[in-house]
Design a protein around this motif. Structure first.
Motif, PDB file in Angstrom:
ATOM      1  N   THR A   1       0.827  -1.207   0.000  1.00 19.25           N
ATOM      2  CA  THR A   1       0.000   0.000   0.000  1.00 19.25           C
ATOM      3  C   THR A   1       0.861   1.256   0.000  1.00 19.25           C
ATOM      4  N   ILE A   2       1.897   1.261   0.808  1.00 20.26           N
ATOM      5  CA  ILE A   2       2.805   2.410   0.856  1.00 20.26           C
ATOM      6  C   ILE A   2       3.498   2.598  -0.489  1.00 20.26           C
ATOM      7  N   ALA A   3       3.876   1.508  -1.136  1.00 17.97           N
ATOM      8  CA  ALA A   3       4.533   1.598  -2.439  1.00 17.97           C
ATOM      9  C   ALA A   3       3.601   2.218  -3.478  1.00 17.97           C
ATOM     10  N   TRP A   4       2.338   1.817  -3.475  1.00 18.64           N
ATOM     11  CA  TRP A   4       1.377   2.394  -4.412  1.00 18.64           C
ATOM     12  C   TRP A   4       1.099   3.859  -4.105  1.00 18.64           C
ATOM     13  N   ILE A   5       1.067   4.216  -2.819  1.00 19.25           N
ATOM     14  CA  ILE A   5       0.871   5.617  -2.448  1.00 19.25           C
ATOM     15  C   ILE A   5       2.052   6.455  -2.925  1.00 19.25           C
ATOM     16  N   LEU A   6       3.266   5.949  -2.762  1.00 23.17           N
ATOM     17  CA  LEU A   6       4.446   6.680  -3.240  1.00 23.17           C
ATOM     18  C   LEU A   6       4.428   6.835  -4.761  1.00 23.17           C
ATOM     19  N   ALA A   7       4.011   5.794  -5.476  1.00 21.99           N
ATOM     20  CA  ALA A   7       3.918   5.889  -6.937  1.00 21.99           C
ATOM     21  C   ALA A   7       2.871   6.933  -7.339  1.00 21.99           C
ATOM     22  N   ALA A   8       1.758   6.984  -6.611  1.00 25.29           N
ATOM     23  CA  ALA A   8       0.724   7.983  -6.900  1.00 25.29           C
ATOM     24  C   ALA A   8       1.220   9.392  -6.590  1.00 25.29           C
ATOM     25  N   VAL A   9       1.975   9.544  -5.513  1.00 22.64           N
ATOM     26  CA  VAL A   9       2.531  10.859  -5.175  1.00 22.64           C
ATOM     27  C   VAL A   9       3.498  11.320  -6.254  1.00 22.64           C
ATOM     28  N   VAL A  10       4.315  10.416  -6.764  1.00 26.13           N
ATOM     29  CA  VAL A  10       5.239  10.766  -7.848  1.00 26.13           C
ATOM     30  C   VAL A  10       4.457  11.208  -9.080  1.00 26.13           C
ATOM     31  N   ALA A  11       3.389  10.493  -9.411  1.00 24.50           N
ATOM     32  CA  ALA A  11       2.565  10.875 -10.566  1.00 24.50           C
ATOM     33  C   ALA A  11       1.920  12.244 -10.349  1.00 24.50           C
ATOM     34  N   LEU A  12       1.435  12.515  -9.146  1.00 29.43           N
ATOM     35  CA  LEU A  12       0.818  13.811  -8.863  1.00 29.43           C
ATOM     36  C   LEU A  12       1.840  14.949  -8.900  1.00 29.43           C
ATOM     37  N   ILE A  13       3.052  14.683  -8.435  1.00 25.14           N
ATOM     38  CA  ILE A  13       4.107  15.704  -8.510  1.00 25.14           C
ATOM     39  C   ILE A  13       4.454  15.990  -9.966  1.00 25.14           C
ATOM     40  N   ASP A  14       4.504  14.954 -10.801  1.00 25.37           N
ATOM     41  CA  ASP A  14       4.771  15.156 -12.225  1.00 25.37           C
ATOM     42  C   ASP A  14       3.680  15.998 -12.876  1.00 25.37           C
ATOM     43  N   ILE A  15       2.436  15.726 -12.527  1.00 22.72           N
ATOM     44  CA  ILE A  15       1.327  16.506 -13.079  1.00 22.72           C
ATOM     45  C   ILE A  15       1.414  17.957 -12.618  1.00 22.72           C
ATOM     46  N   ALA A  16       1.730  18.168 -11.352  1.00 19.59           N
ATOM     47  CA  ALA A  16       1.857  19.535 -10.835  1.00 19.59           C
ATOM     48  C   ALA A  16       2.998  20.287 -11.520  1.00 19.59           C
ATOM     49  N   MET A  17       4.121  19.615 -11.742  1.00 16.68           N
ATOM     50  CA  MET A  17       5.234  20.262 -12.435  1.00 16.68           C
ATOM     51  C   MET A  17       4.876  20.563 -13.880  1.00 16.68           C
ATOM     52  N   PHE A  18       4.134  19.670 -14.522  1.00 14.55           N
ATOM     53  CA  PHE A  18       3.705  19.925 -15.900  1.00 14.55           C
ATOM     54  C   PHE A  18       2.831  21.170 -15.954  1.00 14.55           C
ATOM     55  N   ILE A  19       1.920  21.291 -15.010  1.00 13.38           N
ATOM     56  CA  ILE A  19       1.036  22.458 -14.995  1.00 13.38           C
ATOM     57  C   ILE A  19       1.829  23.731 -14.729  1.00 13.38           C
ATOM     58  N   SER A  20       2.755  23.682 -13.781  1.00 13.74           N
ATOM     59  CA  SER A  20       3.490  24.902 -13.434  1.00 13.74           C
ATOM     60  C   SER A  20       4.536  25.282 -14.473  1.00 13.74           C
ATOM     61  N   VAL A  21       5.106  24.308 -15.168  1.00 10.32           N
ATOM     62  CA  VAL A  21       6.167  24.616 -16.139  1.00 10.32           C
ATOM     63  C   VAL A  21       5.606  24.861 -17.531  1.00 10.32           C
ATOM     64  N   CYS A  22       4.718  24.005 -17.977  1.00  8.30           N
ATOM     65  CA  CYS A  22       4.264  24.084 -19.367  1.00  8.30           C
ATOM     66  C   CYS A  22       3.103  25.051 -19.577  1.00  8.30           C
ATOM     67  N   LEU A  23       2.342  25.336 -18.561  1.00  8.35           N
ATOM     68  CA  LEU A  23       1.186  26.191 -18.732  1.00  8.35           C
ATOM     69  C   LEU A  23       1.403  27.616 -18.234  1.00  8.35           C
ATOM     70  N   THR A  24       2.625  27.949 -17.846  1.00 10.43           N
ATOM     71  CA  THR A  24       2.916  29.329 -17.447  1.00 10.43           C
ATOM     72  C   THR A  24       3.161  30.151 -18.700  1.00 10.43           C
ATOM     73  N   PRO A  25       2.764  31.395 -18.696  1.00 13.03           N
ATOM     74  CA  PRO A  25       2.969  32.216 -19.901  1.00 13.03           C
ATOM     75  C   PRO A  25       4.452  32.485 -20.152  1.00 13.03           C
ATOM     76  N   ALA A  26       4.786  32.597 -21.408  1.00 14.24           N
ATOM     77  CA  ALA A  26       6.175  32.858 -21.795  1.00 14.24           C
ATOM     78  C   ALA A  26       6.537  34.287 -21.415  1.00 14.24           C
ATOM     79  N   PRO A  27       7.788  34.508 -21.015  1.00 18.97           N
ATOM     80  CA  PRO A  27       8.192  35.875 -20.641  1.00 18.97           C
ATOM     81  C   PRO A  27       8.201  36.783 -21.874  1.00 18.97           C
ATOM     82  N   SER A  28       7.770  37.983 -21.663  1.00 24.66           N
ATOM     83  CA  SER A  28       7.769  38.927 -22.785  1.00 24.66           C
ATOM     84  C   SER A  28       9.172  39.507 -22.970  1.00 24.66           C
TER      85      SER A  28
END
Length: 100
Positions: free
Chosen positions: A72-99
């Motif tokens: 159970t702990i292993a699956w929770i850690l895998a889910a946390v890694v997936a959620l961190i990847d999704i959060a980084m994708f949102i913060s890095v790829c969806l931020t507006p480009a600098p003018s």
């Protein structure tokens, strides 16, 4: 009575594949995240962007290590890694480009 040596349980190959698939996006975000890290220097959070790959690697290592005894702990850690990847994708790829 003779007691035979019991082989300790190991992590199955398919869970290792799941961990690798979940951890792969980490290494594609490093070049993109460097720009975010430079922008966040004034906030004092510049080191957080470089701690991200280390956090993912250690989480996957812990999940791989604890799977035979605590699944159970292993699956929770895998889910946390997936959620961190999704959060980084949102913060890095969806931020507006600098003018310019």
């Amino acid at each position: 009575m003779i007691e035979f040596y019991r082989k300790p349980p190991t992590t199955p190959w398919w869970f290792i594949v799941v961990l690798v698939i979940v951890a792969l996006p980490t290494f594609t975000f490093i070049p993109q995240a460097s720009h975010i890290v430079e922008e966040a220097e004034w906030l004092g959070t510049g080191s957080v962007g470089w701690i991200y790959p280390l956090c993912i690697a250690l989480s996957c290592l812990c999940a791989w290590t604890c799977y035979p005894t605590r699944r159970t702990i292993a699956w929770i850690l895998a889910a946390v890694v997936a959620l961190i990847d999704i959060a980084m994708f949102i913060s890095v790829c969806l931020t507006p480009a600098p003018s310019a």
